[in-house]
Write a protein that holds these residues in place. Structure first.
Motif, PDB file in Angstrom:
ATOM      1  N   ALA A  29     -24.159  15.108   1.109  1.00  0.00           N
ATOM      2  CA  ALA A  29     -22.864  14.386   0.622  1.00  0.00           C
ATOM      3  C   ALA A  29     -21.975  14.750   1.854  1.00  0.00           C
ATOM      4  CB  ALA A  29     -22.513  14.953  -0.636  1.00  0.00           C
ATOM      5  N   ARG A  32     -22.977  12.426   5.168  1.00  0.00           N
ATOM      6  CA  ARG A  32     -23.453  11.190   5.134  1.00  0.00           C
ATOM      7  C   ARG A  32     -22.277  10.398   4.288  1.00  0.00           C
ATOM      8  NH1 ARG A  32     -27.371   9.030   7.962  1.00  0.00           N
ATOM      9  NH2 ARG A  32     -29.021  10.377   7.899  1.00  0.00           N
ATOM     10  N   LEU A  33     -21.589  11.133   3.384  1.00  0.00           N
ATOM     11  CA  LEU A  33     -20.526  10.457   2.799  1.00  0.00           C
ATOM     12  C   LEU A  33     -18.882  10.923   3.004  1.00  0.00           C
ATOM     13  CD1 LEU A  33     -22.044  10.746  -0.858  1.00  0.00           C
ATOM     14  CD2 LEU A  33     -22.237   8.743   0.842  1.00  0.00           C
ATOM     15  N   SER A  36     -16.714   7.827   2.927  1.00  0.00           N
ATOM     16  CA  SER A  36     -16.858   7.049   1.791  1.00  0.00           C
ATOM     17  C   SER A  36     -15.695   7.255   0.691  1.00  0.00           C
ATOM     18  CB  SER A  36     -18.263   7.483   1.088  1.00  0.00           C
ATOM     19  OG  SER A  36     -19.159   7.087   2.151  1.00  0.00           O
ATOM     20  N   VAL A  40     -17.874   6.338  -4.542  1.00  0.00           N
ATOM     21  CA  VAL A  40     -19.172   6.725  -4.080  1.00  0.00           C
ATOM     22  C   VAL A  40     -19.630   8.121  -4.259  1.00  0.00           C
ATOM     23  CG1 VAL A  40     -20.574   6.538  -2.082  1.00  0.00           C
ATOM     24  CG2 VAL A  40     -18.760   4.834  -2.346  1.00  0.00           C
ATOM     25  N   HIS A  41     -18.742   9.155  -3.871  1.00  0.00           N
ATOM     26  CA  HIS A  41     -18.892  10.420  -4.152  1.00  0.00           C
ATOM     27  C   HIS A  41     -19.237  10.643  -5.847  1.00  0.00           C
ATOM     28  CE1 HIS A  41     -17.492  12.286  -0.346  1.00  0.00           C
ATOM     29  NE2 HIS A  41     -16.804  11.128  -0.236  1.00  0.00           N
ATOM     30  N   TYR A  44     -22.610   9.357  -6.225  1.00  0.00           N
ATOM     31  CA  TYR A  44     -23.677  10.001  -5.851  1.00  0.00           C
ATOM     32  C   TYR A  44     -23.974  11.595  -6.624  1.00  0.00           C
ATOM     33  CZ  TYR A  44     -25.886  13.195  -2.385  1.00  0.00           C
ATOM     34  OH  TYR A  44     -26.712  14.158  -1.732  1.00  0.00           O
ATOM     35  N   THR A  48     -27.259  13.034  -8.504  1.00  0.00           N
ATOM     36  CA  THR A  48     -28.232  13.732  -8.034  1.00  0.00           C
ATOM     37  C   THR A  48     -28.062  14.901  -8.843  1.00  0.00           C
ATOM     38  OG1 THR A  48     -26.297  14.727  -6.630  1.00  0.00           O
ATOM     39  CG2 THR A  48     -27.894  13.052  -5.580  1.00  0.00           C
TER      40      THR A  48
END
Length: 72
Positions: A29, A32-33, A36, A40-41, A44, A48
């Motif tokens: 996270a 990649r994020l 974002s 989106v977080h 995600y 997960t």
């Protein structure tokens, strides 16, 4: 393998799995994020956060497996 030993090993593996999975999920996270949006977080971490249950389910099923009968 005795049931008590199987449960001890399983409990230790579940704790290790949770710690390792949290570290990997957070690292992914972070890299990649990073840029974002908040939703989106949220999505995600919701996905997960639930997905680690799949390997834990197999460990729990193994822990609760039938005991081997004692031989006289």
């Amino acid at each position: 393998m005795p049931v008590r030993l199987r449960k001890l090993i399983g409990a230790a593996l579940i704790v290790a799995l949770a710690v390792l999975y949290a570290l990997v999920a957070t690292t992914v996270a972070t890299y990649r994020l990073a840029e974002s949006a908040w939703y989106v977080h949220l999505l995600y971490f919701m996905v997960t956060g639930v997905f680690w249950i799949v390997p834990a389910m197999f460990l729990i099923r193994w822990m609760e497996g039938p005991a081997k009968p004692k031989q006289p």
